[in-house]
Design a protein around this motif. Structure first.
Motif, PDB file in Angstrom:
ATOM      1  N   ARG A 547       0.779  -1.382   0.005  1.00  0.00           N
ATOM      2  CA  ARG A 547       0.010  -0.023  -0.059  1.00  0.00           C
ATOM      3  C   ARG A 547       1.108   1.441   0.086  1.00  0.00           C
ATOM      4  N   THR A 548       2.134   1.173   0.548  1.00  0.00           N
ATOM      5  CA  THR A 548       3.125   2.540   0.537  1.00  0.00           C
ATOM      6  C   THR A 548       3.660   2.837  -0.877  1.00  0.00           C
ATOM      7  N   GLY A 549       3.401   1.887  -2.055  1.00  0.00           N
ATOM      8  CA  GLY A 549       3.835   2.002  -3.014  1.00  0.00           C
ATOM      9  C   GLY A 549       3.017   3.007  -4.004  1.00  0.00           C
ATOM     10  N   GLY A 550       1.972   3.370  -3.356  1.00  0.00           N
ATOM     11  CA  GLY A 550       1.063   4.414  -4.303  1.00  0.00           C
ATOM     12  C   GLY A 550      -0.213   4.662  -3.302  1.00  0.00           C
ATOM     13  N   PHE A 551      -1.325   5.415  -4.007  1.00  0.00           N
ATOM     14  CA  PHE A 551      -2.213   5.719  -3.390  1.00  0.00           C
ATOM     15  C   PHE A 551      -3.648   4.823  -3.461  1.00  0.00           C
ATOM     16  N   MET A 552      -3.534   3.554  -3.671  1.00  0.00           N
ATOM     17  CA  MET A 552      -4.506   2.807  -3.783  1.00  0.00           C
ATOM     18  C   MET A 552      -5.165   2.548  -2.473  1.00  0.00           C
ATOM     19  N   GLU A 553      -6.680   2.269  -2.117  1.00  0.00           N
ATOM     20  CA  GLU A 553      -7.076   2.125  -0.983  1.00  0.00           C
ATOM     21  C   GLU A 553      -6.515   1.044  -0.005  1.00  0.00           C
ATOM     22  N   ALA A 554      -6.194   1.411   0.784  1.00  0.00           N
ATOM     23  CA  ALA A 554      -5.437   0.671   2.067  1.00  0.00           C
ATOM     24  C   ALA A 554      -6.169  -0.210   2.548  1.00  0.00           C
ATOM     25  N   VAL A 555      -7.520  -0.208   3.051  1.00  0.00           N
ATOM     26  CA  VAL A 555      -8.548  -0.929   3.716  1.00  0.00           C
ATOM     27  C   VAL A 555      -9.503  -1.466   2.698  1.00  0.00           C
ATOM     28  N   THR A 556      -9.586  -2.621   2.405  1.00  0.00           N
ATOM     29  CA  THR A 556     -10.590  -3.102   1.175  1.00  0.00           C
ATOM     30  C   THR A 556     -11.773  -3.370   1.331  1.00  0.00           C
ATOM     31  N   GLY A 557     -12.091  -3.646   2.687  1.00  0.00           N
ATOM     32  CA  GLY A 557     -13.534  -3.857   3.377  1.00  0.00           C
ATOM     33  C   GLY A 557     -14.015  -5.327   3.148  1.00  0.00           C
ATOM     34  N   PHE A 558     -15.089  -5.697   3.733  1.00  0.00           N
ATOM     35  CA  PHE A 558     -15.637  -7.002   3.983  1.00  0.00           C
ATOM     36  C   PHE A 558     -16.045  -7.437   2.594  1.00  0.00           C
ATOM     37  N   GLU A 559     -15.866  -8.540   2.302  1.00  0.00           N
ATOM     38  CA  GLU A 559     -16.928  -9.248   1.303  1.00  0.00           C
ATOM     39  C   GLU A 559     -18.154  -9.658   1.935  1.00  0.00           C
ATOM     40  N   SER A 560     -19.063 -10.362   1.375  1.00  0.00           N
ATOM     41  CA  SER A 560     -20.256 -10.760   1.846  1.00  0.00           C
ATOM     42  C   SER A 560     -20.447 -11.596   2.996  1.00  0.00           C
ATOM     43  N   ALA A 561     -19.521 -12.788   2.907  1.00  0.00           N
ATOM     44  CA  ALA A 561     -19.484 -13.698   4.038  1.00  0.00           C
ATOM     45  C   ALA A 561     -18.865 -13.233   5.436  1.00  0.00           C
ATOM     46  N   ASP A 562     -17.919 -12.407   5.331  1.00  0.00           N
ATOM     47  CA  ASP A 562     -17.087 -12.096   6.363  1.00  0.00           C
ATOM     48  C   ASP A 562     -18.087 -10.905   7.108  1.00  0.00           C
ATOM     49  N   ALA A 563     -18.931 -10.102   6.048  1.00  0.00           N
ATOM     50  CA  ALA A 563     -19.807  -9.055   6.858  1.00  0.00           C
ATOM     51  C   ALA A 563     -20.954  -9.804   7.487  1.00  0.00           C
TER      52      ALA A 563
END
Length: 659
Positions: A547-563
């Motif tokens: 993630r420190t290699g650019g400005f892509m979103e660091a936290v990707t969030g839950f998929e349905s099963a984890d939610a």
């Protein structure tokens, strides 16, 4: 037989023979408080809430079981009756044990029905989840990413293991909605013909606009920037809040009819006086975008930047390489964001200098952890005293601090240690010691400004000293979290609506009563023991080196099963009868600001079958359930839905159903 005639509260009322005083009053539209009365049952209880006075006889009788008689004179409300009902309620409330609202939603500045939307996620109804969320939070995709989550600090799950990931679930519901072709947009009623100007397209302004549009008013949003979002767009890095998310959050407002006029500066292009010529009401949602100074020599050197300016340049794609070594001064979210941004722009060594301890840093603790994982260093209990530049190299003289007596914030005041000066060298120094509101008085004629630059408002209605002008967010509170700005935007919209419709903004409201199990992890032991331990589901994020290699979103969030798994951890503290509970309604009328005297509930129990959930200490012994069972044609096979619906306090309810 002829009808009887009696007098209730000075009104002549007719009653059929055999009618009780309560039935006679109800037939005449006169409300008498009651807790144990059920019109479908012939027998009555004995809660004594329906007590009335028979005038001329100096008698107090229960209206539900006392027959009406010819010439009877009845009074249903007076100081003595009020006091009797209050005493009866006090006894019931002291024995009552349960949460009306969950501690999470009580601690949410916006008052979001958190148990409600989590339950819908658990039931696989993401559409209903986002509808519930947007009743109070119109920007859940943004807030689900950047809110410091005061709700999670108060989650009752602390008494079992770890709090529920409320913000991650809110983000999940929002992300699901953003991907739908038929996104949730509240139904907009017929236009009222009234117009409102919103100045500031940050969280307060966008929230006010959203709810005003939902009420049928025309809204035009003015902002000094090129694109809407305020500090959410220009002050929060893209690796935390992608630009695409901001755009998707604003899209519903455009579809609801919001007009945006960007690059429009208050005080230069518009004033409240000029807006009055074209709009019926004005909302000021000006952010705290002015950087605070460190107040030390040399801070105006070219190599010293404010955290706000640094983040803005990065958000606009104009930031330059900050050099190998960067020193960030401050301990808030801006300091953390600036330090993580510096790493992504190529800095090899980033140090945060903060004058207090780590536990006292006001930044979101999760963000601090992420910064440390990425390689940011903390130099604590130290403060800068001067900045000098020699040959393009910056030298910061700092002094070590020690903790003194507590200050007005409750934290121990940092005190310089004599003779402890030291020097830190850096290529760039970023000052992130705070920010404040800058609102020129000439831009808001008639609006009173406080000494700190914030706007003076009615604390309840948020109306300024100038009629028809309302304000909310940072320009009222000073620099604060976005969720508080959202709440003020929504609240202002409610009172602006009343103003636009010619209704008083000073209407009297009864504050809802809230019973509580107690502090977040101090509910009765049986409440927690019924719940097996289940670890908090980690929110997926990119590895630090990625993630420190650019400005892509660091936290990707839950998929349905984890939610779904995380949603199932919610204890569902909110009472299922909160909208219909008669005890809560009566307590709000007769026990304002009352605190339960009984703190221990050793007999507390919750029992559940597939058909019914019984919370014994929510029961007030009204007897309705017993009388309902007695009236059943088949008591051996009761109608559990009817039984739960008949309970006036939520002591009986139907267990949650999984779809």
């Amino acid at each position: 037989m002829n009808d009887l005639s009696l007098t209730i509260n000075g009104r002549t009322v007719s009653a059929s023979p055999g009618m009780s005083i309560l039935q006679a009053a109800l037939s005449a539209g006169i409300v008498i408080p009651t807790l144990c009365f059920d019109k479908t049952l012939e027998s009555t209880g004995s809660c004594w809430m329906c007590i009335v006075e028979l005038k001329g006889k100096n008698r107090f009788v229960p209206a539900c079981s006392t027959p009406a008689s010819e010439g009877m004179v009845v009074e249903t409300e007076n100081p003595e009756l009020h006091n009797m009902r209050r005493q009866s309620l006090e006894r019931m409330i002291d024995l009552h044990c349960g949460d009306c609202m969950g501690p999470c939603e009580l601690s949410c500045p916006a008052g979001c029905n958190i148990p409600g939307f989590i339950e819908e996620i658990r039931r696989h109804d993401d559409g209903e989840a986002i509808r519930i969320i947007k009743e109070t939070i119109p920007l859940p995709g943004i807030l689900g990413r950047v809110c410091p989550a005061p709700c999670e600090d108060e989650c009752r799950r602390h008494g079992v293991d770890e709090p529920v990931s409320i913000c991650a679930l809110k983000r999940y519901a929002a992300d699901q909605d953003m991907e739908r072709a038929d996104r949730y947009i509240p139904e907009v009623p017929e236009k009222t013909g009234r117009t409102a100007a919103v100045v500031g397209a940050g969280p307060a302004g966008l929230s006010a606009a959203y709810y005003l549009l939902a009420l049928g008013h025309d809204v035009t949003i003015f902002d000094a920037n090129e694109a809407p979002g305020g500090m959410m767009r220009y002050g929060i890095p893209r690796f935390r809040l992608p630009e695409s998310v901001i755009e998707k959050e604003i899209e519903p407002l455009r579809k609801m009819g919001a007009r945006f006029r960007m690059n429009t500066v208050l005080g230069r292009d518009i004033t409240t006086a000029s807006l009055r010529e074209n709009f019926d009401a004005i909302f000021l949602g000006i952010g705290a975008s002015k950087a605070s100074l460190m107040g030390i020599p040399g801070e105006d050197e070219p190599a010293v930047a404010s955290g706000i300016a640094f983040l803005r340049e990065a958000a606009c794609g104009k930031a330059v390489h900050p050099g190998k070594s960067v020193l960030v001064v401050g301990g808030g979210n801006t300091a953390i964001d600036a330090s993580r941004t510096a790493l992504r722009l190529g800095a090899e060594r980033v140090t945060i200098l903060y004058r207090r301890t780590r536990s006292e840093m006001p930044a979101n603790q999760a963000e601090i952890e992420e910064a440390l994982a990425e390689g940011v260093r903390l130099h604590l209990l130290a403060a800068p005293v001067s900045v000098t530049t020699t040959g393009g190299r910056v030298s910061v003289t700092a002094v070590a601090m020690q903790q003194g007596e507590p200050d007005e914030s409750g934290r121990r005041r940092p005190v310089p240690i004599a003779g402890s000066e030291f020097t830190i060298h850096a290529d760039t120094v970023i000052s992130a010691t705070g920010q404040h509101v800058h609102c020129p008085a000439e831009a808001v004629p008639g609006v009173t400004l406080n000494p700190d630059g914030t706007l003076e408002v009615n604390p309840r209605t948020l109306e300024c000293s100038a009629t028809g002008i309302f304000a909310g967010g940072d320009c009222v509170t000073g620099a604060d979290i976005a969720i508080r700005a959202v709440e003020q935007g929504k609240r202002a919209a409610y009172f602006i609506d009343r103003y636009l419709l010619g209704l008083t903004t000073e209407e009297k409201t009864v504050a809802p009563f809230n019973s509580s199990y107690g502090p977040r992890d101090k509910a009765p032991a049986a409440f927690y023991l019924r719940t097996p331990s289940a670890p908090r589901v980690p929110v997926p994020e990119l590895e630090p080196e990625v993630r420190t290699g650019g400005f892509m979103e660091a936290v990707t969030g839950f998929e349905s099963a984890d939610a779904l798994t995380e949603a199932e951890r919610c204890l569902q503290c909110r009472c299922k009868a909160i909208e219909t509970c008669r005890l809560r309604y009566l307590a709000a009328q007769y026990l304002p600001d009352y605190t339960c005297r009984q703190l221990e509930h050793p007999e507390f129990s919750i029992s559940e079958t597939p058909d019914i959930l019984l919370e014994r200490e929510k029961c007030v012994d009204c007897g309705i359930c017993v009388r309902t069972l007695e009236a059943c044609i088949s008591p051996e096979h009761p109608d559990y839905h009817k039984l739960a619906a008949s309970c006036p306090t939520g002591a009986l309810s139907e267990p949650p159903v999984t779809r």
